[in-house]
Write a protein that holds these residues in place. Structure first.
Motif, short mmCIF file in Angstrom:
data_model
loop_
_atom_site.label_atom_id
_atom_site.label_comp_id
_atom_site.label_asym_id
_atom_site.label_seq_id
_atom_site.Cartn_x
_atom_site.Cartn_y
_atom_site.Cartn_z
N TYR A 221 -18.05 -7.32 3.22
CA TYR A 221 -16.89 -7.45 2.36
C TYR A 221 -15.86 -6.38 2.74
O TYR A 221 -16.15 -5.43 3.46
N ARG A 222 -14.66 -6.56 2.26
CA ARG A 222 -13.58 -5.62 2.53
C ARG A 222 -12.86 -5.29 1.23
O ARG A 222 -13.09 -5.94 0.20
N PHE A 223 -11.99 -4.32 1.29
CA PHE A 223 -11.24 -3.94 0.09
C PHE A 223 -9.94 -3.26 0.49
O PHE A 223 -9.78 -2.77 1.62
N SER A 224 -8.98 -3.24 -0.42
CA SER A 224 -7.69 -2.57 -0.22
C SER A 224 -7.29 -1.88 -1.50
O SER A 224 -7.75 -2.24 -2.59
N TRP A 225 -6.42 -0.89 -1.38
CA TRP A 225 -6.00 -0.13 -2.55
C TRP A 225 -4.49 0.13 -2.48
O TRP A 225 -3.87 0.00 -1.42
N PRO A 226 -3.88 0.52 -3.58
CA PRO A 226 -2.42 0.72 -3.62
C PRO A 226 -1.99 2.00 -2.91
O PRO A 226 -2.78 2.93 -2.75
N SER A 227 -0.74 2.05 -2.52
CA SER A 227 -0.18 3.26 -1.94
C SER A 227 0.03 4.29 -3.05
O SER A 227 -0.06 3.98 -4.24
N LYS A 228 0.34 5.48 -2.65
CA LYS A 228 0.54 6.56 -3.62
C LYS A 228 1.73 6.26 -4.53
O LYS A 228 1.66 6.46 -5.75
N VAL A 229 2.82 5.77 -3.96
CA VAL A 229 3.99 5.48 -4.78
C VAL A 229 3.72 4.31 -5.72
O VAL A 229 4.16 4.30 -6.87
N SER A 230 2.97 3.32 -5.25
CA SER A 230 2.63 2.19 -6.10
C SER A 230 1.72 2.64 -7.25
O SER A 230 1.86 2.19 -8.39
N TRP A 231 0.80 3.53 -6.94
CA TRP A 231 -0.09 4.09 -7.96
C TRP A 231 0.72 4.79 -9.05
O TRP A 231 0.45 4.66 -10.24
N LYS A 232 1.74 5.52 -8.64
CA LYS A 232 2.55 6.28 -9.59
C LYS A 232 3.31 5.39 -10.56
O LYS A 232 3.64 5.83 -11.67
N VAL A 233 3.59 4.16 -10.15
CA VAL A 233 4.33 3.26 -11.05
C VAL A 233 3.41 2.25 -11.73
O VAL A 233 3.87 1.26 -12.28
N GLY A 234 2.10 2.50 -11.66
CA GLY A 234 1.18 1.72 -12.48
C GLY A 234 0.25 0.74 -11.80
O GLY A 234 -0.50 0.04 -12.49
N ASP A 235 0.27 0.66 -10.48
CA ASP A 235 -0.65 -0.25 -9.79
C ASP A 235 -2.01 0.43 -9.65
O ASP A 235 -2.16 1.38 -8.89
N ARG A 236 -2.99 -0.05 -10.38
CA ARG A 236 -4.34 0.54 -10.38
C ARG A 236 -5.37 -0.44 -9.84
O ARG A 236 -6.54 -0.39 -10.20
N SER A 237 -4.95 -1.34 -8.95
CA SER A 237 -5.82 -2.42 -8.51
C SER A 237 -6.56 -2.12 -7.21
O SER A 237 -5.95 -1.82 -6.19
N LEU A 238 -7.87 -2.20 -7.28
CA LEU A 238 -8.73 -2.17 -6.09
C LEU A 238 -9.08 -3.63 -5.80
O LEU A 238 -9.75 -4.29 -6.59
N VAL A 239 -8.62 -4.15 -4.67
CA VAL A 239 -8.82 -5.56 -4.35
C VAL A 239 -10.05 -5.72 -3.46
O VAL A 239 -10.17 -5.05 -2.43
#
Length: 246
Positions: A221-239
């Protein structure tokens, strides 16, 4: 120069770069901050190379016909923010994310299960010379380095989403594509990550390895995570992505 704001395959996140600096020389009292701004809902036939550019001046097209982008928001730039400033990417996300969620009818974790992406554009040099101070957000649908025609209905409805808009990975570089195209992994979960501090790559990798194992249906399986700036504006998604046979 990357103009898109979408998520990548495993380690990647939203790629942000500052817009090219534009010189403005507007006569006092004659500035119009909304000069040349597109209407929300306007459609265009933008190509993938064009979303790499800082501005877009192509004529709009009929939304009833084939189109590859739709304006979903137009934000007025803060007085203390320039188009070349580092804070532009954050302002773009703060402007585009709410509109993207509204148009697609879902929250950010739901958006992350799709191949929908965002592009943003500044006014042209001529528009800025007339005082324009806006930033447009366009919704696009990506399949590797190609923009696909947007469907007539953007609201995602209930899960599972249609294959023509669902997020999959393909190729040796694990690029994002729609699941109706050939692929090797499919996004099957977008998990909310708690906490305020942004993690290191090592910490994200550990978290993804541990949490995605339980929500994927394949040994690989694989996964991706948000960038630092995206995290700062509320993206908390681990896909999390399950390996497929297709």
């Amino acid at each position: 120069m990357t103009r898109r704001l979408g998520a990548g395959a495993i380690a990647a996140a939203l790629l942000m770069t500052a817009l090219t600096t534009f010189a403005t020389s507007t006569a006092a009292g004659a500035a119009d901050p909304a000069f040349g701004a597109p209407a929300v809902g306007q459609c265009s036939a933008i190509t993938a190379p064009e979303i790499q550019l800082p501005t877009y001046s192509g004529a709009p097209v009929d939304c009833a016909g084939e189109h590859t982008s739709q304006v979903i928001a137009v934000g007025q730039m803060p007085a203390d923010l320039g188009y070349e400033d580092k804070g532009l990417a954050r302002f773009a996300l703060e402007t585009c994310y709410p509109a993207q969620k509204q148009v697609l009818g879902t929250k950010l974790p739901g958006v992350r299960l799709t191949a929908y992406d965002l592009a943003y554009f500044a006014p042209t040099a001529e528009q800025q010379a007339a005082g324009a101070r806006w930033l447009r957000c366009d919704l696009v649908l990506r399949s590797d380095d190609v923009l696909l025609p947007l469907p007539a209905k953007l609201d995602l409805g209930r899960k599972p989403y249609a294959k023509g808009v669902s997020r999959c990975l393909a190729g040796r570089d694990f690029h994002v594509t729609v699941c109706s195209d050939k692929h090797t992994f499919r996004a099957t979960a977008a998990l909310k990550v708690k906490g305020n501090a942004y993690r290191s790559k090592k910490a994200w990798t550990k978290l993804g390895t541990e949490r995605c194992r339980a929500v994927t249906r394949s040994r690989t399986y694989r996964f991706s995570w948000p960038s630092k700036v995206s995290w700062k504006v509320g993206d908390r998604s681990l896909v999390c992505y399950t390996q497929t046979r297709r």
